[in-house]
Design an enzyme around this catalytic site. Structure first.
Site, short mmCIF file in Angstrom:
data_model
loop_
_atom_site.label_atom_id
_atom_site.label_comp_id
_atom_site.label_asym_id
_atom_site.label_seq_id
_atom_site.Cartn_x
_atom_site.Cartn_y
_atom_site.Cartn_z
N TYR A 88 1.27 1.62 13.48
CA TYR A 88 1.79 2.57 12.51
C TYR A 88 1.74 3.97 13.08
O TYR A 88 0.72 4.37 13.65
CB TYR A 88 0.91 2.65 11.26
CG TYR A 88 0.62 1.36 10.56
CD1 TYR A 88 -0.37 0.49 11.04
CD2 TYR A 88 1.30 1.02 9.40
CE1 TYR A 88 -0.64 -0.70 10.37
CE2 TYR A 88 1.02 -0.17 8.74
CZ TYR A 88 0.06 -1.02 9.23
OH TYR A 88 -0.22 -2.19 8.59
N LYS A 101 5.80 6.41 7.11
CA LYS A 101 5.19 5.55 8.13
C LYS A 101 6.30 4.93 8.97
O LYS A 101 7.28 4.43 8.44
CB LYS A 101 4.39 4.41 7.49
CG LYS A 101 3.12 4.88 6.82
CD LYS A 101 2.26 3.71 6.37
CE LYS A 101 2.53 3.34 4.96
NZ LYS A 101 1.46 2.56 4.31
N ASP A 126 -6.64 -5.91 -2.20
CA ASP A 126 -5.25 -6.27 -2.51
C ASP A 126 -5.17 -7.33 -3.61
O ASP A 126 -4.31 -7.26 -4.49
CB ASP A 126 -4.53 -6.76 -1.25
CG ASP A 126 -4.33 -5.65 -0.23
OD1 ASP A 126 -4.49 -4.47 -0.59
OD2 ASP A 126 -4.02 -5.96 0.94
N HIS A 153 0.80 -1.22 0.00
CA HIS A 153 0.00 0.00 0.00
C HIS A 153 0.84 1.28 0.00
O HIS A 153 1.92 1.31 0.60
CB HIS A 153 -0.89 0.04 1.26
CG HIS A 153 -1.82 -1.13 1.37
ND1 HIS A 153 -2.45 -1.47 2.53
CD2 HIS A 153 -2.22 -2.04 0.45
CE1 HIS A 153 -3.21 -2.53 2.34
NE2 HIS A 153 -3.08 -2.90 1.08
C1 TDO Z 1 -5.44 2.53 6.22
C2 TDO Z 1 -6.78 3.00 6.78
C3 TDO Z 1 -7.93 2.23 6.58
N1 TDO Z 1 -9.11 2.66 7.06
C4 TDO Z 1 -10.29 1.81 6.86
C5 TDO Z 1 -10.57 1.43 5.42
C6 TDO Z 1 -11.15 0.05 5.51
O1 TDO Z 1 -12.55 0.10 5.71
C7 TDO Z 1 -10.53 -0.53 6.76
C8 TDO Z 1 -9.38 -1.51 6.47
O2 TDO Z 1 -8.47 -0.84 5.59
P1 TDO Z 1 -7.40 -1.66 4.78
O3 TDO Z 1 -8.04 -2.85 4.16
O4 TDO Z 1 -6.73 -0.71 3.85
O5 TDO Z 1 -6.43 -2.12 5.95
P2 TDO Z 1 -4.95 -2.68 5.80
O6 TDO Z 1 -4.91 -3.61 4.63
O7 TDO Z 1 -4.51 -3.20 7.08
O8 TDO Z 1 -4.16 -1.36 5.42
C9 TDO Z 1 -2.90 -1.11 5.94
O9 TDO Z 1 -1.98 -2.00 5.29
C10 TDO Z 1 -0.62 -1.81 5.60
C11 TDO Z 1 0.19 -2.76 4.76
C12 TDO Z 1 -0.18 -0.40 5.56
O10 TDO Z 1 0.95 -0.06 5.17
C13 TDO Z 1 -1.12 0.59 6.15
O11 TDO Z 1 -0.73 1.92 5.86
C14 TDO Z 1 -2.53 0.35 5.69
O12 TDO Z 1 -2.62 0.64 4.30
O13 TDO Z 1 -10.05 0.56 7.53
C15 TDO Z 1 -9.23 3.83 7.74
O14 TDO Z 1 -10.34 4.22 8.15
N2 TDO Z 1 -8.12 4.61 7.97
C16 TDO Z 1 -6.90 4.23 7.50
O15 TDO Z 1 -5.87 4.94 7.72
#
Ligand code: TDO
Length: 187
Positions: free
Chosen positions: A136, A76, A172, A66
């Site tokens: 993070y 980060k 993903d 990401h």
């Molecule tokens: C990343 C993020 C997601 N969300 C929400 C969106 C979604 O409904 C839920 C889960 O999001 P994701 O599926 O993107 O979660 P995830 O796959 O755990 O995303 C994370 O992955 C790793 C590898 C990173 O590097 C992080 O920065 C972040 O992108 O949370 C937020 O509200 N705020 C945030 O900052």
């Protein structure tokens, strides 16, 4: 450099490992996770705007790769508070000498290390144990409209995940592979 926080360069340009000094006593331990002043004196502007956490219950699960596009590109600081994971970063800056290279290392609750993922890098990880807690420190607000990603099994990256990859999110798993028109992240 302050004594409770040291920086070690990673093989990718501008990326670092933080080695946390652990102050242990009969009650347990204390360590500094982030330090804006120390990072700034090393030329890294990573003032924290958000603190995020994820729990990954199943070993082998991959989250990533990401990144956020400018103007929401973020630094980060990532670390593991429970279990063990394989953390991966990929340099997406076309002007960088390490463009499209990836680097990975293990982080755990006991490693007392964090990684600094610079702006213009993609980031992901694989849980190597069950119940991985990841934390993070992010320099930028979440900007879903500028959120982007690479497929964690993109052949152009060939990331050597230690375990068979399982548990990709729909988002993903549906990321396109890098094609000829990929231009990286430009600032
Ligand atoms: C990343 C993020 C997601 N969300 C929400 C969106 C979604 O409904 C839920 C889960 O999001 P994701 O599926 O993107 O979660 P995830 O796959 O755990 O995303 C994370 O992955 C790793 C590898 C990173 O590097 C992080 O920065 C972040 O992108 O949370 C937020 O509200 N705020 C945030 O900052």
């Amino acid at each position: 450099m302050q004594q409770d926080f040291s920086l070690e360069p990673l093989p990718l340009a501008d990326a670092y490992r933080i080695r946390h000094k652990v102050f242990a006593d009969e009650r347990g331990m204390f360590k500094r996770i982030g330090c804006h002043q120390t990072l700034l004196s090393a030329g890294i502007d990573a003032q924290v705007r958000q603190v995020n956490c994820s729990l990954t219950p199943t070993k082998g699960t991959v989250r990533g790769m990401h990144f956020q596009l400018p103007p929401a590109a973020e630094v980060k600081i990532v670390n593991c508070f429970q279990g063990e994971l394989f953390d991966v970063l990929t340099d997406l800056r076309p002007s960088s000498p390490t463009y499209l290279q990836w680097y990975g290392e293990r982080l755990s609750a006991d490693s007392h290390t964090s990684l600094i993922i610079p702006q213009g890098f993609a980031h992901g990880f694989q849980a190597l144990t069950n119940d991985v807690l990841m934390m993070y420190l992010n320099s930028t607000d979440y900007a879903p409209e500028l959120e982007s990603g690479l497929h964690p099994q993109d052949p152009a990256l060939s990331i050597a995940w230690p375990l068979p990859v399982i548990g990709l999110s729909e988002k993903d798993a549906s990321r396109a592979f890098i094609a000829d028109n990929f231009t990286g992240v430009k600032f």
